[in-house]
Design a protein around this motif. Structure first.
Motif, short mmCIF file in Angstrom:
data_model
loop_
_atom_site.label_atom_id
_atom_site.label_comp_id
_atom_site.label_asym_id
_atom_site.label_seq_id
_atom_site.Cartn_x
_atom_site.Cartn_y
_atom_site.Cartn_z
N ILE A 1 59.07 26.47 28.28
CA ILE A 1 57.81 26.00 27.70
C ILE A 1 56.65 26.79 28.31
O ILE A 1 56.56 26.93 29.53
N PHE A 2 55.77 27.29 27.45
CA PHE A 2 54.69 28.15 27.93
C PHE A 2 53.39 27.85 27.18
O PHE A 2 53.38 27.14 26.18
N LEU B 1 51.33 32.60 29.87
CA LEU B 1 51.98 33.52 28.92
C LEU B 1 52.63 34.68 29.66
O LEU B 1 53.75 35.10 29.32
N ILE B 2 51.94 35.21 30.66
CA ILE B 2 52.49 36.33 31.42
C ILE B 2 53.70 35.88 32.24
O ILE B 2 54.74 36.54 32.26
N SER B 3 53.56 34.72 32.91
CA SER B 3 54.68 34.20 33.69
C SER B 3 55.90 33.95 32.81
O SER B 3 57.03 34.32 33.17
N ALA B 4 55.68 33.33 31.66
CA ALA B 4 56.80 32.96 30.78
C ALA B 4 57.52 34.19 30.25
O ALA B 4 58.76 34.21 30.16
N GLU C 1 51.29 39.19 25.17
CA GLU C 1 50.11 39.76 24.49
C GLU C 1 49.33 38.71 23.71
O GLU C 1 48.36 39.03 23.03
N ASP C 2 49.77 37.43 23.81
CA ASP C 2 49.10 36.32 23.14
C ASP C 2 49.05 36.50 21.63
O ASP C 2 48.05 36.19 20.98
N ILE D 1 59.43 27.54 23.63
CA ILE D 1 58.52 26.55 23.05
C ILE D 1 57.11 26.85 23.55
O ILE D 1 56.84 26.78 24.74
N GLY D 2 56.24 27.19 22.62
CA GLY D 2 54.86 27.49 22.98
C GLY D 2 53.93 26.35 22.65
O GLY D 2 54.09 25.67 21.63
#
Length: 353
Positions: A9-10, A21-24, A61-62, A41-42
């Protein structure tokens, strides 16, 4: 052998969304595809949940939200299902999940909120439980618990929303009691978001007002002149601590820009500090981990004052897992590479259940 289904989950609604986002993306890329079936799962900044089946690079990169194959999804609190509901064309499909790896930083991910939902669902999950997550996230309660257990921390004062109508008097009292310079922090925030150093009365007032844009409670702490050090803790009832690492900040202190934007801060592992100080930091990290009921992992941050005294700063129950993050780097220095670290954390999640 069937693969273990891991829901990563991020994102999330906190001001640390981008770091998540970077960690995930790093966590997902280091999970062994021969062992794990990954279910990403975002959670958007507005709190919407989606199953994301696309390219992992788009998470960092979002760009993941714009994927046309994203479908609404949510963890089911009913332990009968132990899974995630995917909603496609007004039809619900339940996807069984073996374990959840929450790679969420800050509010609604690291503060016990998500952990409470996962406890209800019966799905094993990586990291600390509801109480430890909440107590470590709220700096006031971290102080309360740890000081009761004899852990040395900086002197502090709390500013509440009810104080805003009388802010000048409140700031004057704090300055008289603690002396400048002071550090002002949102009580429940991480990644140094909203943290400022105040050298005078106007700085203090402005920093408190800014911190209130991030939280409903603000902590003002005395300035500890010294070195910023961190220690990684892994385990359960008998956890172990890593070597001590040192932050070499490119700014006056290790703020958000120094951590993630400028890219010129350094890490020194192990820190070049006296053996006695290193031993005290490692022992205190484990003591704090146990006192707050932590489980699985935590990164414990310290100051080593110029006079040689050790001060615990805070605990992070879901520390960063980016390529520059201290927690995985400290564990790697111990001989636990990134992929093996993830394996251990997942194994601990199953052991707790």
């Amino acid at each position: 052998m069937a693969k273990t289904r891991v829901a990563v989950i991020f994102g999330g609604m906190s001001n640390e969304h981008d770091i998540s986002l970077i960690s995930a993306s790093n966590v997902i890329s280091h999970l062994d595809p021969d062992k794990y079936e990954i279910i990403p799962i975002g959670i958007t900044r507005k709190g919407r949940w989606f199953f994301y089946p696309g390219d992992i690079s788009c998470i960092k990169e979002d760009r993941w939200e714009s994927d046309p194959d994203c479908v609404p999804a949510a963890i089911l609190p009913d332990p009968l299902y132990r899974g995630i509901a995917k909603i496609t064309d007004n039809r619900i499909t339940i996807v069984k999940v073996d374990v959840v790896f929450p790679v969420l930083h800050g509010k609604f991910g690291e503060d016990g909120t998500l952990q409470g939902l996962l406890d209800m669902s019966g799905i094993p999950y990586v990291g600390c439980g509801c109480f430890a997550s909440a107590a470590c996230m709220d700096k006031e309660y971290t102080h309360t618990v740890l000081e009761k257990n004899g852990v040395n921390m900086a002197r502090y004062r709390v500013v509440r929303q009810s104080d805003l109508g009388n802010l000048e008097a409140v700031c004057e009292r704090i300055a008289d009691e603690l002396d400048y310079p002071l550090f002002v922090k949102p009580a429940c925030s991480g990644s140094s978001v909203g943290v400022n150093k105040a050298a005078c009365f106007e700085d203090l007032k402005n920093a408190v007002k800014l911190a209130f844009t991030h939280d409903k409670k603000v902590i003002v702490e005395e300035y500890i002149k010294g070195r910023e050090l961190e220690c990684a803790v892994l385990g359960t009832d008998n956890p172990f601590a890593s070597d001590v690492g040192e932050i070499l900040s490119c700014n006056d202190f290790y703020d958000y820009d120094a951590k993630y934007i400028l890219g010129t801060s350094g890490l020194n592992i192990p820190a070049d500090i006296p053996l006695e100080a290193s031993k005290e930091i490692r022992e205190t990290a484990v003591k704090a981990f146990k006192a707050l009921g932590c489980f699985g992992l935590s990164r414990v941050d310290f100051f080593l004052a110029d006079n040689g005294r050790v001060y615990l700063n805070e605990l992070n129950t879901l520390p960063g897992f980016t390529s520059i993050s201290m927690y995985p780097k400290l564990m790697e220095k111990l001989g636990i590479p990134y992929g093996e670290l993830l394996d251990r954390l997942i194994k601990l999640a199953f052991e707790r259940n």
